[in-house]
Design a protein around this motif. Structure first.
Motif, PDB file in Angstrom:
ATOM      1  N   VAL A  66     103.679 -47.372  59.056  1.00  8.80           N
ATOM      2  CA  VAL A  66     102.310 -46.844  59.037  1.00  8.80           C
ATOM      3  C   VAL A  66     102.001 -46.257  60.404  1.00  8.80           C
ATOM      4  N   LEU A  67     101.338 -45.098  60.405  1.00 10.57           N
ATOM      5  CA  LEU A  67     100.932 -44.461  61.657  1.00 10.57           C
ATOM      6  C   LEU A  67      99.591 -43.777  61.429  1.00 10.57           C
ATOM      7  N   ASP A  68      98.555 -44.219  62.151  1.00 13.79           N
ATOM      8  CA  ASP A  68      97.249 -43.588  61.999  1.00 13.79           C
ATOM      9  C   ASP A  68      96.224 -44.235  62.924  1.00 13.79           C
ATOM     10  N   ARG A  69      95.042 -43.685  62.878  1.00 14.85           N
ATOM     11  CA  ARG A  69      93.878 -44.265  63.558  1.00 14.85           C
ATOM     12  C   ARG A  69      93.232 -45.242  62.597  1.00 14.85           C
ATOM     13  N   ASN A  70      92.901 -46.423  63.080  1.00  9.82           N
ATOM     14  CA  ASN A  70      92.291 -47.466  62.268  1.00  9.82           C
ATOM     15  C   ASN A  70      90.908 -47.770  62.838  1.00  9.82           C
ATOM     16  N   PRO A  71      89.833 -47.301  62.179  1.00 15.24           N
ATOM     17  CA  PRO A  71      88.475 -47.613  62.636  1.00 15.24           C
ATOM     18  C   PRO A  71      88.125 -49.054  62.232  1.00 15.24           C
ATOM     19  N   VAL A  72      88.492 -50.015  63.048  1.00 12.46           N
ATOM     20  CA  VAL A  72      88.516 -51.430  62.676  1.00 12.46           C
ATOM     21  C   VAL A  72      87.192 -52.005  62.193  1.00 12.46           C
ATOM     22  N   PHE A  73      86.070 -51.432  62.587  1.00 15.69           N
ATOM     23  CA  PHE A  73      84.793 -51.996  62.151  1.00 15.69           C
ATOM     24  C   PHE A  73      84.272 -51.370  60.862  1.00 15.69           C
ATOM     25  N   HIS A  74      85.003 -50.434  60.277  1.00 15.93           N
ATOM     26  CA  HIS A  74      84.649 -49.934  58.953  1.00 15.93           C
ATOM     27  C   HIS A  74      85.095 -50.982  57.935  1.00 15.93           C
ATOM     28  N   LYS A  75      84.309 -51.183  56.905  1.00 20.11           N
ATOM     29  CA  LYS A  75      84.671 -52.186  55.899  1.00 20.11           C
ATOM     30  C   LYS A  75      85.999 -51.830  55.229  1.00 20.11           C
ATOM     31  N   TYR A  76      86.161 -50.560  54.862  1.00 21.32           N
ATOM     32  CA  TYR A  76      87.390 -50.101  54.213  1.00 21.32           C
ATOM     33  C   TYR A  76      88.053 -49.042  55.085  1.00 21.32           C
ATOM     34  N   ARG A  77      89.377 -49.108  55.169  1.00 28.12           N
ATOM     35  CA  ARG A  77      90.137 -48.114  55.921  1.00 28.12           C
ATOM     36  C   ARG A  77      91.346 -47.669  55.107  1.00 28.12           C
ATOM     37  N   GLU A  78      91.803 -46.467  55.398  1.00 27.85           N
ATOM     38  CA  GLU A  78      92.972 -45.906  54.729  1.00 27.85           C
ATOM     39  C   GLU A  78      93.914 -45.371  55.799  1.00 27.85           C
ATOM     40  N   MET A  79      95.192 -45.735  55.701  1.00 25.49           N
ATOM     41  CA  MET A  79      96.189 -45.281  56.657  1.00 25.49           C
ATOM     42  C   MET A  79      97.442 -44.843  55.900  1.00 25.49           C
ATOM     43  N   PRO A  80      98.069 -43.750  56.312  1.00 25.78           N
ATOM     44  CA  PRO A  80      99.237 -43.272  55.578  1.00 25.78           C
ATOM     45  C   PRO A  80     100.496 -44.096  55.837  1.00 25.78           C
ATOM     46  N   ILE A  81     101.262 -44.274  54.787  1.00 27.68           N
ATOM     47  CA  ILE A  81     102.616 -44.808  54.904  1.00 27.68           C
ATOM     48  C   ILE A  81     103.495 -43.580  55.099  1.00 27.68           C
ATOM     49  N   VAL A  82     104.191 -43.527  56.220  1.00 25.56           N
ATOM     50  CA  VAL A  82     104.926 -42.315  56.580  1.00 25.56           C
ATOM     51  C   VAL A  82     106.432 -42.398  56.345  1.00 25.56           C
ATOM     52  N   ASP A  83     106.942 -43.591  56.068  1.00 21.51           N
ATOM     53  CA  ASP A  83     108.374 -43.728  55.812  1.00 21.51           C
ATOM     54  C   ASP A  83     108.672 -45.181  55.494  1.00 21.51           C
ATOM     55  N   GLY A  84     109.937 -45.491  55.337  1.00 22.45           N
ATOM     56  CA  GLY A  84     110.366 -46.845  55.061  1.00 22.45           C
ATOM     57  C   GLY A  84     111.856 -46.977  55.232  1.00 22.45           C
ATOM     58  N   SER A  85     112.352 -48.175  54.978  1.00 21.74           N
ATOM     59  CA  SER A  85     113.794 -48.415  55.031  1.00 21.74           C
ATOM     60  C   SER A  85     114.164 -49.364  53.901  1.00 21.74           C
ATOM     61  N   GLY A  86     115.460 -49.530  53.697  1.00 25.87           N
ATOM     62  CA  GLY A  86     115.920 -50.390  52.606  1.00 25.87           C
ATOM     63  C   GLY A  86     115.498 -49.805  51.276  1.00 25.87           C
TER      64      GLY A  86
END
Length: 154
Positions: A120-140
């Motif tokens: 995951v890589l993104d800006r996280n506005p921690v005091f917002h009740k809901y947040r969305e962040m992109p999954i940019v890759d993975g392994s396995g």
């Protein structure tokens, strides 16, 4: 804690994996887990590693950088069954509001996803009740993953 990967990660195996048409078909996987970020006390699992000269005079702690190795659990209780770790780095990036620039990997250590990761890589506005962040890759089993991680503060 041993991590056993069920997918061959050798360069030749990865190259062969990309040649198989069956892997080109997208699959949808949904997870629900809890992320515990403990920054103080006897056993913190997220620690500050750097700050600017002005960080502690800033209302948003701008410039504070932390490393984390947080637990991912099945339930909201910290002693709930651990299914993995959230490992990475985050820094406070907002001058006027609190936001984290997060680079992290969800590292799964149990079950059929043991040894696989999601990044995951993104800006996280921690005091917002809901947040969305992109999954940019993975392994396995999540090799070349893409998607969205949603977060809710509890």
């Amino acid at each position: 804690m041993p991590v056993v990967l069920g997918v061959d990660e050798s360069p030749k195996a990865v190259e062969q994996w990309f040649q198989k048409p069956s892997h080109r078909k997208e699959k949808l996987t949904k997870f629900h887990f809890y992320f515990h970020d403990i920054v103080s006390g006897k056993n913190p699992i997220a620690i500050h590693v750097a700050q600017a000269n002005t960080t502690f005079t800033s209302p948003t702690l701008f410039g504070l950088v932390s490393m984390m190795d947080d637990t991912l659990t099945v339930g909201p209780e910290p002693d709930s069954e651990i299914v993995g770790r959230a490992q990475g780095v985050y820094g406070l990036v907002g001058l006027e509001d609190v936001g984290l620039l997060m680079t992290l990997n969800f590292v799964f250590t149990e079950g059929k996803y043991n040894g696989s990761t999601l990044s995951v890589l993104d800006r996280n506005p921690v005091f917002h009740k809901y947040r969305e962040m992109p999954i940019v890759d993975g392994s396995g089993v999540f090799r070349v993953a893409r998607g969205v991680a949603t977060a809710k503060r509890i």
